[in-house]
Design an enzyme around this catalytic site. Structure first.
Site, mmCIF file in Angstrom:
data_model
loop_
_atom_site.group_PDB
_atom_site.id
_atom_site.type_symbol
_atom_site.label_atom_id
_atom_site.label_comp_id
_atom_site.label_asym_id
_atom_site.label_seq_id
_atom_site.Cartn_x
_atom_site.Cartn_y
_atom_site.Cartn_z
ATOM 1 N N THR A 265 0.809 -1.212 0.000
ATOM 2 C CA THR A 265 0.000 0.000 0.000
ATOM 3 C C THR A 265 0.845 1.266 0.000
ATOM 4 O OG1 THR A 265 -1.519 1.298 1.376
ATOM 5 C CG2 THR A 265 -0.105 -0.223 2.527
ATOM 6 N N TYR B 100 -1.577 0.277 10.130
ATOM 7 C CA TYR B 100 -1.890 -0.402 8.855
ATOM 8 C C TYR B 100 -0.679 -0.359 7.917
ATOM 9 C CZ TYR B 100 -3.673 -1.091 4.160
ATOM 10 O OH TYR B 100 -3.828 -1.529 2.870
HETATM 11 N N1 UFG Z 1 -13.198 11.228 2.160
HETATM 12 C C1 UFG Z 1 -14.228 12.121 2.348
HETATM 13 N N2 UFG Z 1 -15.461 11.632 2.664
HETATM 14 C C2 UFG Z 1 -15.709 10.299 2.802
HETATM 15 C C3 UFG Z 1 -14.647 9.392 2.596
HETATM 16 C C4 UFG Z 1 -13.397 9.900 2.281
HETATM 17 O O1 UFG Z 1 -14.037 13.332 2.250
HETATM 18 O O2 UFG Z 1 -16.848 9.923 3.113
HETATM 19 C C5 UFG Z 1 -11.872 11.754 1.808
HETATM 20 C C6 UFG Z 1 -10.785 11.365 2.786
HETATM 21 O O3 UFG Z 1 -10.764 12.249 3.866
HETATM 22 C C7 UFG Z 1 -9.558 11.433 1.895
HETATM 23 C C8 UFG Z 1 -10.072 10.992 0.528
HETATM 24 O O4 UFG Z 1 -11.490 11.175 0.575
HETATM 25 O O5 UFG Z 1 -9.126 12.737 1.812
HETATM 26 C C9 UFG Z 1 -9.785 9.555 0.198
HETATM 27 O O6 UFG Z 1 -10.196 8.746 1.304
HETATM 28 P P1 UFG Z 1 -10.356 7.176 1.229
HETATM 29 O O7 UFG Z 1 -10.870 6.727 2.559
HETATM 30 O O8 UFG Z 1 -11.138 6.797 0.024
HETATM 31 O O9 UFG Z 1 -8.882 6.658 0.988
HETATM 32 P P2 UFG Z 1 -7.506 7.014 1.761
HETATM 33 O O10 UFG Z 1 -6.725 7.913 0.862
HETATM 34 O O11 UFG Z 1 -7.742 7.453 3.142
HETATM 35 O O12 UFG Z 1 -6.853 5.566 1.873
HETATM 36 C C10 UFG Z 1 -6.454 4.833 0.743
HETATM 37 C C11 UFG Z 1 -6.624 3.366 1.003
HETATM 38 C C12 UFG Z 1 -5.725 2.910 2.105
HETATM 39 C C13 UFG Z 1 -4.312 3.292 1.755
HETATM 40 C C14 UFG Z 1 -4.214 4.754 1.434
HETATM 41 C C15 UFG Z 1 -2.847 5.087 0.945
HETATM 42 O O13 UFG Z 1 -7.960 3.103 1.362
HETATM 43 O O14 UFG Z 1 -5.830 1.513 2.253
HETATM 44 O O15 UFG Z 1 -5.132 5.104 0.418
HETATM 45 O O16 UFG Z 1 -2.748 6.447 0.672
HETATM 46 F F1 UFG Z 1 -3.526 3.026 2.796
#
Ligand code: UFG
Length: 330
Positions: free
Chosen positions: A117, A141
């Site tokens: 990841t 994680y």
């Molecule tokens: N977000 C929102 N509203 C939501 C969900 C997410 O604004 O309801 C935002 C988050 O704050 C973030 C972006 O959308 O800024 C992306 O969030 P995600 O939860 O879709 O994904 P992440 O970037 O947090 O995490 C992903 C993978 C992880 C990995 C990571 C590595 O899910 O497993 O990328 O950067 F570790």
């Protein structure tokens, strides 16, 4: 000679199983169904319910099916959960991978493709993020996955295992033919959440953080279509088969989209103007993380087919419309 896919009933794993079956490979799935969905496993694959850390099951599958490669997806993936219960993540992701590797190396399975990841990088100050960027995870994680990469590196050295570890950026979308997709209830990932809002499975959604130092104040991510991610795994298997050297590679397109870009795209593609609330930033979210994507193209010859946010959203939405309403957040 078969390929063992752990976590083959999960979101990415079920797409991998389809791709391998489509390519005419013999596939064996090992999944404990803790989050996976049995119905999403292609019927052409053999399914075994069980734990990847159970040596008896793994050794039996290897012997019975002549396993020539393992593609290891089975893991826990929710970053905030890993912060709340780190030992659970070190068990599920690190200790169980250690047990799997012990069985795989004892049985002399030659090739291993590992689901890593971008979270291994932590808070990156320089972009795009290349594989040479120091890995300093900021969540259990990310640490749990980085430790697995280290076990692979050391197992390669000690036992001759050949491996590719793919560091995924933000995986989204669904099978273009609508055969599988993200089905996990209580999903937290942005595109999934927005598609649930667009299909009326939730009343609306929140944008977490609006004053990041980015072009519109919301977080920037590199969204990759799950089918392109899966084709990178097929390329990695071929690469290892052809004698390729052990490698760790980013898996992203190298282009960043903001949360507001994604919300706007989901609204446009769905034609639904669902309610969106601006909310405080979520703990631990880096402002921006975009892959340097040249190594995987150069090393594996990987050529993505769905490198387009609108396509990703269209496929995610089509899958969401097929899923029953009770599959969304409570
Ligand atoms: N977000 C929102 N509203 C939501 C969900 C997410 O604004 O309801 C935002 C988050 O704050 C973030 C972006 O959308 O800024 C992306 O969030 P995600 O939860 O879709 O994904 P992440 O970037 O947090 O995490 C992903 C993978 C992880 C990995 C990571 C590595 O899910 O497993 O990328 O950067 F570790």
């Amino acid at each position: 000679m078969a390929i063992l896919v752990t976590g083959g009933a999960g979101y990415i794993g079920s797409h991998m199983v389809l791709a391998l079956c489509d390519a005419g490979e013999e596939v064996v799935v090992l999944d404990d169904l803790s989050t996976g969905v049995r119905a999403n496993v292609d019927p052409r694959a053999r399914f075994m319910l069980g734990d990847v850390s159970d040596p008896l099951i793994v050794m039996r599958l290897i012997a019975e099916h002549g396993i020539r490669a393992v593609v290891h997806f089975a893991a826990k993936i929710v970053v905030p959960d890993s912060v709340a219960d780190p030992l659970d993540y070190y068990l599920a992701n690190t200790a169980k991978t250690r047990a799997l590797l012990a069985a795989v190396t004892a049985a002399h399975v030659p090739h291993f493709v590992f689901s890593s990841t971008a979270a291994v990088y932590g808070d990156v100050s320089q972009e795009p993020v290349s594989e040479a960027t120091p890995a300093v995870p900021v969540s259990p994680y990310g640490a749990s996955k980085l430790m697995s990469e280290w076990m692979l590196r050391d197992s390669a050295q000690a036992y001759g295992l050949k491996y590719v570890a793919l560091r995924y950026f933000n995986v989204a979308g669904a099978d273009p033919l609508g055969r599988t997709g993200q089905s996990t209830p209580r999903a937290t990932h942005l595109i999934k959440v927005a598609c649930e809002a667009a299909t009326g499975k939730r009343a609306g959604m929140q944008v977490f953080g609006t004053d990041y130092p980015t072009r519109d104040g919301t977080c920037i991510r590199d969204y990759i279509h799950v089918s392109d991610l899966v084709s990178a795994h097929l390329d990695a298997l071929n690469y290892l088969k052809n004698g390729g050297a052990n490698a760790v590679m980013n898996c992203g397109y190298g282009a960043g989209y903001s949360v507001l870009d994604v919300v706007e795209t989901v609204k446009r593609v769905s034609g639904v103007d669902f309610p969106v609330t601006l909310a405080p930033a979520r703990a631990g979210d880096p402002a921006s993380i975009v892959a340097s994507a040249s190594k995987i193209r150069d090393t594996l010859g990987w050529r993505p087919k769905y490198d387009n946010l609108e396509t990703i959203v269209r496929h995610a939405l089509a899958w969401e419309r097929k899923l029953p309403a009770n599959s969304a957040a409570a």
